[in-house]
Design an enzyme around this catalytic site. Structure first.
Site, PDB file in Angstrom:
ATOM      1  N   THR A 138     -13.940  95.414 -68.932  1.00  0.00           N
ATOM      2  CA  THR A 138     -15.254  96.050 -68.972  1.00  0.00           C
ATOM      3  C   THR A 138     -15.234  97.479 -68.423  1.00  0.00           C
ATOM      4  O   THR A 138     -14.569  97.761 -67.438  1.00  0.00           O
ATOM      5  CB  THR A 138     -16.240  95.208 -68.157  1.00  0.00           C
ATOM      6  OG1 THR A 138     -16.268  93.906 -68.717  1.00  0.00           O
ATOM      7  CG2 THR A 138     -17.634  95.791 -68.180  1.00  0.00           C
ATOM      8  N   GLY A 177     -13.111  91.931 -61.103  1.00  0.00           N
ATOM      9  CA  GLY A 177     -13.023  91.315 -59.789  1.00  0.00           C
ATOM     10  C   GLY A 177     -11.662  91.554 -59.156  1.00  0.00           C
ATOM     11  O   GLY A 177     -10.667  91.785 -59.856  1.00  0.00           O
ATOM     12  N   GLU A 421     -18.640  87.070 -69.515  1.00  0.00           N
ATOM     13  CA  GLU A 421     -18.036  86.347 -70.642  1.00  0.00           C
ATOM     14  C   GLU A 421     -18.942  86.381 -71.868  1.00  0.00           C
ATOM     15  O   GLU A 421     -19.081  85.407 -72.594  1.00  0.00           O
ATOM     16  CB  GLU A 421     -17.714  84.895 -70.259  1.00  0.00           C
ATOM     17  CG  GLU A 421     -16.750  84.725 -69.104  1.00  0.00           C
ATOM     18  CD  GLU A 421     -15.420  85.428 -69.339  1.00  0.00           C
ATOM     19  OE1 GLU A 421     -15.062  85.661 -70.507  1.00  0.00           O
ATOM     20  OE2 GLU A 421     -14.754  85.760 -68.349  1.00  0.00           O
TER      21      GLU A 421
END
Lengths: 658, 645
Positions: A138, A177, A421
């Protein structure tokens, strides 16, 4: 001692709680293993979440890293392995409060996308934590729409390297993350350029921090993206690349390879790639969605059996709020949904296991259906469950608003699942695309996948129910759901065609129908969920009262769906106005029936108090004492400097001068 | 600009508001680090600091008008709660309305000068909205002429009052009064809780902060436990009810008067629903104009996400709702002021209806705004989830209004009680007035039931006035259905309470339909007041969108009652989509009209200048995790692990 208000609820259970727990776990043996894992984790103080609600972002992050490191030791000690039966319960026992979750995604992406040589090189390093991985897809400017990503990787034949760049601010990697502070490596998705030609998005392994002192590598800018609604323990990060050079071997090349001379070679099928995405969507349903929903129901229902408010009958004790019809109408449908989603998850898992076996045999026939089901159900279940957790939160009144209730954290965590997702609206549109295609095929008499065969057998007609009890028949309501799904899909397909025939461009027509398409996709998923719940109930053993209570829940799930969406069923007169009144009557009757088993039904989820981490939801129902004890531990109850600095001068009359 | 004036009620108010805004925003004393990066204790400290300053500066600038104080405060705290809220909003006003002149002499000036900081302690751990259930006791002891205050159970501990935990040194405590061995119900007492000077809790008082919450980080919501704590007789607020030195209890004249305050506060929540939803809409719509994604037409540049129908369908109905609630909020405020004049003259006749209406509208608007804020956040995708979007903050600050000042479901049921009462009146042949006058039509219909169907075709979906009629018919039908079901339960010889409980889901639906009708009606009525044609046109589109979208979300009600046909529903759905396209070009201007300053909005995504991505990066760099280049955890945990394996 257990609060008598809660104890009395348990004495009247119409079914065996332990048996239901075993059913949810998939057998008594699995229940035993799960409890052993939970016990091992919870008895270890390092994994405690006791003070979690009082910690700052920095403290939460540090605790998560400490837990992740300790977990390695613990697994070794306990003899748990990644493919052992215990593994899947660890995450549940930790409530996800642990770092390096992306490390596993890093490893999986190498296993799936890497060549044998790359797997052999990187996987052992990652397994031994010689490096910590992340997964950087992303960007600031783009999420679900992958083709829009802007990071570039230019192949330099002279040095046999790729040169990675973040050409503009919106191309910066954002959100991955473990990347803000922890990761040493990451898989970067970038547009591949060879000789000035763009070959689309490809994955590259990039080292971002030194393995010696953890400082950033040359050309790398990285950090934490700042506070979010939740996930304080995860260092979601940003990453900017400036002429970062990596060797040619670092492009993951199972499917696509760049040869030393700059030739681009595509090999094998990339379809398996889609399959990974779809499996991730399915795998998150259980851990990230259904479990939090079950926890929220447990907290809200137990609390509602303890909280007393106002009198239902003059002269009597104040009533439990769970005895109010409005409270039942808030909570019990959410409980039914938790069960419905648990069973649909079983169904999807099974389907995917079968799909996986087929794919290994190079048979990709099931892929479109799996993709459509995983997209649609990911969207429908995350959306519904997020709303459900919020209802539970608000149903607990003021105390639900306290972090100590556990509900705000459950809510802020589950709501992220609507976005990650794949953004839900986009996913539903993907499902809709599949449905329209299948509808066209079915209309033309061509074969369609099993989950949509109902589109071929359109039976116009009316709902045959004659009285309110008829609506407790699964055939009656399943057909009503089927009818609505067919109607919405066929009418949208017809409208699309009309638009196209009237000269509207295909993409414009699609955009003009998207609101309806989304509704059609939801109706399809809702129908499958109801049907699956009804079929599951039919196959349950009749012993121990399990089937009976599950049948009630299934009825409630189905009728709640009709009750809250009456228009869809009334629209073409399939259900008449008089029949709709019967639905309402049956639905409200069911609330009172399930009310009696509400507490045993959440007990069956079998969460420990530590796992719930809620002052309102613990097994013993000692709500108020716990709330009071926990509040006193709050850091705000240490003397704050605010008094000396600001309050004192204020109180001591600085103002009287004015 | 013109639209802003309509929202603000004239050109003068926005001008003055901007002056005050500038006064606060240009004052270096009110600057501080982004709150998102501070811990709770730090946020409390900042809020206290600013509140202290604010009180002094208000007096320095000579600002005394309540509305101007409200603006000033809202700019200082950027629309967030602060520890002195209860002192200013509840403690002082309660002194003014419920204290005797002698008590005012003793307490008001010290409280005005903030030597006394007070809060209002009503809610207990075990009881909130249901006031009669409160358990704190105040027992009168004629021997010493004191009240003895006690928290007899854990559930009776005062819990939640703002400013109680750390800030206040006094509290107005609501307790069950016992005198001469009898319970006389709830009364209010002024209780000192902390020592003046040292700020230490007084003997017999246990007080503290209730811990972290979803939001309200700057507020020290507190607990208070009292053990045989004695206060003089003169500390009971005795303007109405009194306890004489010998313990004789003197009853108050009327207890309806307390309704007034409740109506007022609930009307503020309606306004707050409008404001909070407007802020969220501003952020989401501006961001959707900045964000580009995917492709609509093959080969063309990525379009703004605001061009997607699904995105418009999420946001524009909310924008219309925000406008609708603004007008509803203004209406209730005006009505309250109009009626409170009558009340002071002893005319309480309009109070029951206003009370019922505000209860329902408080619930209706706060539920809708609550869900709407979340939809705005979701519409911003992943970035909406970051605290830099500002929407998480709007949400956690707003969401408790569904609970406080009357839990929403209970509020809806209060409105329902009024509706059922009105329905019963109509059934027995009496006429009812006001917002419920549509119930009068029901008795007429019963005479000619065959004409009900004939009305169907008369709904014109392009005409707001006609849609008002449709909503009216829906409300009438749902009120009637609920009242009939209630009667049926009663006929089963159930007790009144039991029958009520078994009908309560229907009753809530009826109240919602009633409130929905009121909102559509008020929005429509507003249109005729707008003189500027362009503004009226755009507001008419919004009004139509609000009404039609509401129908398309509740088609079942309209179909089941035969108000609209399926064919009309299909037209409604189609017209909603057409309106989306009509509103699209004005969308950003419509949120600009809300006129939120960037500082007040507190959102990187919603910036007026739209420079979103650069500023997200700047913002993130200031995050606490980024204070050092290598985080301490690396040396503590990561490195040892790597060494060991």
């Amino acid at each position: 001692s257990v609060n008598p208000d809660l104890a009395s609820e348990r004495q009247t259970a119409s079914f065996c709680v332990e048996k239901l727990t075993a059913l949810l776990d998939g057998g008594a043996e699995k229940t035993r293993i799960r409890r052993a894992v939970v016990e091992a984790i919870e008895s270890d103080p390092v994994f405690s979440r006791e003070n979690q609600y009082f910690q700052t972002q920095n403290e939460r992050y540090e605790a998560a890293v400490r837990k992740a490191v300790h977990l390695q030791k613990k697994m070794h000690e306990m003899g748990w392995t990644e493919d052992g039966p215990e593994y899947k319960y660890i995450y549940r026992a930790l409530s996800g409060d642990v770092a390096f979750l992306l490390h596993r995604v890093f490893m999986r992406s190498i296993s799936v996308l890497g060549s044998d040589k790359q797997v052999a090189k990187w996987i052992p390093l990652a397994t031994q934590h010689q490096l910590i991985g992340s997964y950087a897809q992303t960007e600031l400017g783009h999420g679900t729409y992958l083709q829009g990503l802007e990071t570039t990787a230019v192949f330099d034949i002279a040095t046999q390297e790729f040169i990675l760049n973040t050409p503009k601010i919106s191309a910066m990697k954002w959100w991955p993350g473990d990347m803000g502070r922890s990761a040493t490596h990451t898989v970067v998705f970038a547009q591949l350029y060879i000789h000035g030609k763009c070959y689309g998005i490809h994955p590259f392994i990039v080292q971002i921090r030194s393995l010696q002192d953890h400082s950033l590598c040359p050309g790398i800018t990285a950090g934490d993206i700042g506070p979010k609604m939740n996930f304080e323990h995860i260092d979601n990060g940003y990453l900017m690349l400036k002429n970062v050079r990596i060797p040619r071997d670092n492009m993951l090349s199972k499917f696509c390879e760049v040869r030393p001379d700059g030739t681009y070679v595509r090999q094998g099928s990339q379809k398996i790639n889609y399959f990974t995405m779809t499996t991730v969507r399915i795998s998150l349903i259980a851990d990230e969605v259904v479990i939090p929903l079950m926890k929220a129901c447990t907290i809200a229902i137990r609390y509602s059996a303890v909280r007393r408010q106002s009198k239902l009958k003059p002269g009597e004790q104040e009533a439990k709020i769970l005895d109010y019809q409005t409270q039942q109408e808030k909570l019990l449908p959410q409980l039914a949904a938790a069960y419905a989603f648990h069973f649909i998850n079983d169904y999807l898992q099974e389907l995917f296991d079968r799909g996986y076996r087929e794919i290994q045999r190079k048979n990709f026939d099931m892929l479109p259906e799996l993709h459509a089901l995983s997209s649609g159900f990911k969207a429908v279940i995350t959306h519904h469950s997020t709303a459900a957790v919020e209802i539970c939160l608000r149903a607990c009144g003021g105390h639900g608003y306290s972090l100590l209730s556990g509900l705000p954290s459950l809510y802020t965590k589950i709501l992220a699942s609507c976005i990650y997702e794949g953004e839900n609206t986009i996913l539903l549109l993907q499902t809709a695309r599949f449905l329209i295609k299948c509808f066209m095929a079915a209309s033309a008499g061509q074969p369609v996948p099993p989950s949509v065969t109902y589109l071929a057998a359109v039976k116009p007609g009316k709902c045959p129910a004659k009285n309110k009890l008829d609506f407790l028949s699964p055939d009656i309501y399943t057909e009503a759901y089927q009818h609505v799904a067919v109607r919405l899909i066929s009418s949208t397909a017809a409208k699309l065609q009309d638009l196209i025939q009237s000269g509207v461009k295909k993409y414009d027509a699609w955009n003009q129908c998207t609101v309806q398409l989304v509704q059609a996709a939801k109706a399809h998923c809702h129908y499958i969920a109801v049907k699956n719940f009804a079929e599951t109930v039919e196959n349950l053993e009749t012993k121990a009262g399990i089937q009976k209570i599950m049948k009630h829940l299934c009825d409630l799930f189905a009728l709640h769906g009709i009750f809250s969406n009456t228009g869809a069923f009334l629209h073409d007169g399939y259900v008449s106005a008089a029949q709709m009144d019967m639905v309402t009557a049956s639905y409200l009757d069911l609330l009172a029936v399930i009310r009696k088993d509400a507490v045993p039904l959440v007990d069956a989820f079998d969460f420990t108090d530590k796992n719930l981490n809620s002052a309102l939801g613990s097994y013993d129902g000692q709500v108020y004492q716990r709330l009071y004890e926990w509040a006193q531990k709050s850091p705000t109850n240490k003397m704050s400097p605010a008094y000396e600095r600001y309050l004192k001068p204020l109180l001591h009359n600085t103002l009287s001068k004015l | 600009e013109l639209l802003t004036h309509i929202l603000d009620g004239g050109p003068e108010r926005p001008r003055r508001r901007k002056e005050i805004e500038a006064l606060v925003l240009n004052d270096p004393d009110f600057q501080h680090e982004d709150l998102n990066f501070l811990s709770r204790s730090q946020r409390y400290e900042q809020a206290i600091r600013k509140s202290s300053l604010m009180v002094m500066k208000l007096r320095e600038h000579g600002i005394a008008d309540p509305e101007e104080i409200f603006w000033f405060k809202s700019f200082v705290h950027r629309g967030r709660p602060e520890p002195l809220d209860l002192h200013l909003g509840m403690f002082l006003p309660t002194l003014l309305t419920q204290a005797t002149p002698e008590q005012q002499d003793r307490f008001f000036m010290p409280a005005w000068n903030l030597e006394i900081i007070g809060t209002y302690a009503q809610t207990e751990m075990g009881h909130g909205t249901h006031l009669r259930g409160l358990e704190t006791t105040a027992t009168y002891d004629p021997a010493t002429q004191e009240f003895i205050l006690n928290s007899p159970t854990v559930t009776s501990i005062k819990w939640w009052p703002g400013g109680l935990g750390k800030t206040s040194n006094h509290a107005i405590v609501l307790a069950q009064l016992y005198t001469q061995g009898q319970c006389k119900g709830l009364h209010a007492f002024i209780v000192p809780i902390r020592q003046l000077g040292t700020h230490e809790p007084l003997p017999g008082i246990t007080v503290g902060d209730i811990g972290p919450k979803f939001g309200y980080d700057e507020m020290d919501n507190g607990y208070l436990k009292m053990d045989n704590f004695r206060i003089p007789r003169e500390n009971m607020l005795m303007k109405y009810a009194q306890v004489e030195p010998d313990g004789t209890y003197v009853k108050p004249v009327s207890d309806k008067l307390t309704y007034g305050t409740m109506v007022f506060i609930r009307s503020l929540i309606v306004g707050d629903s409008a404001r909070s939803l407007s802020r969220a809409c501003t952020i989401a719509i501006r961001y959707s104009a900045v964000r580009h994604q995917s492709e609509l037409k093959p080969g063309e540049p990525e379009p703004q996400i605001l061009d997607y129908q699904t995105q418009q369908y999420k946001l524009f109905p909310l924008l219309a709702t925000a406008y609708a609630f603004h007008f509803v909020g203004a209406y209730i405020k005006d009505t309250y002021h109009r009626i409170s004049g009558d009340i002071n003259e002893g005319d309480l006749s309009e109070l029951p209806e206003l009370h019922a209406l505000t209860a329902g509208l408080k619930a209706f608007t706060s539920w809708t705004a609550n869900a709407g804020i979340e939809e705005c956040r979701m519409a911003c995708g992943g970035h909406g989830y970051s605290r830099c979007s500002g929407i998480p903050d709007i949400y956690v600050t707003f969401t408790p209004s569904c609970t406080y000042e009357g839990e929403n479901t209970v509020m809806m049921l209060q409105t329902a009680r009024f509706l059922v009462k009105s329905y019963t009146q109509v059934s027995s042949g009496q006429q009812v007035a006001g917002m419920v006058s549509y119930l009068n039509d029901l008795s007429r219909q019963r005479i000619q039931p065959q004409h009900v169907a004939a009305r169907t075709v008369t709904v014109r979906i392009n005409d707001p006035a006609s849609l008002v009629e449709a909503y009216k018919a829906r409300a009438a039908r749902l009120v009637e259905a609920a009242a009939k079901n209630l009667q049926a339960e009663l006929n089963h010889r159930r007790s009144k309470e039991d029958a009520w409980n078994r009908t309560s889901v229907d009753l809530v639906r009826a109240s919602e339909a009633h409130c929905h009708y009121v909102v559509v009606k008020l929005f429509t009525a507003k249109l005729s007041e707008v003189s500027n044609a362009a503004v009226r046109a755009v507001l008419t589109d919004l009004c139509l969108l609000y009404a039609l979208f509401g129908i398309s979300k509740n088609t079942g009600d309209f179909l089941q009652a035969g108000i609209l046909t399926s064919a009309q529903i299909t037209q409604v759905n189609q017209h909603v989509k057409e309106l989306l396209a009509v509103i699209r070009p004005n969308a950003v201007a419509l949120v600009d009209s809300f006129d939120f300053h960037d500082v007040h909005l507190g959102s990187v995504l919603g910036r007026y200048d739209g420079n979103v991505y650069e500023n997200m990066f700047e913002w993130a760099k200031k995050s606490p995790l980024n204070k050092t280049q290598v985080h301490a955890s690396f040396h503590k945990h990561l490195k040892p692990m790597q060494a060991k394996l």
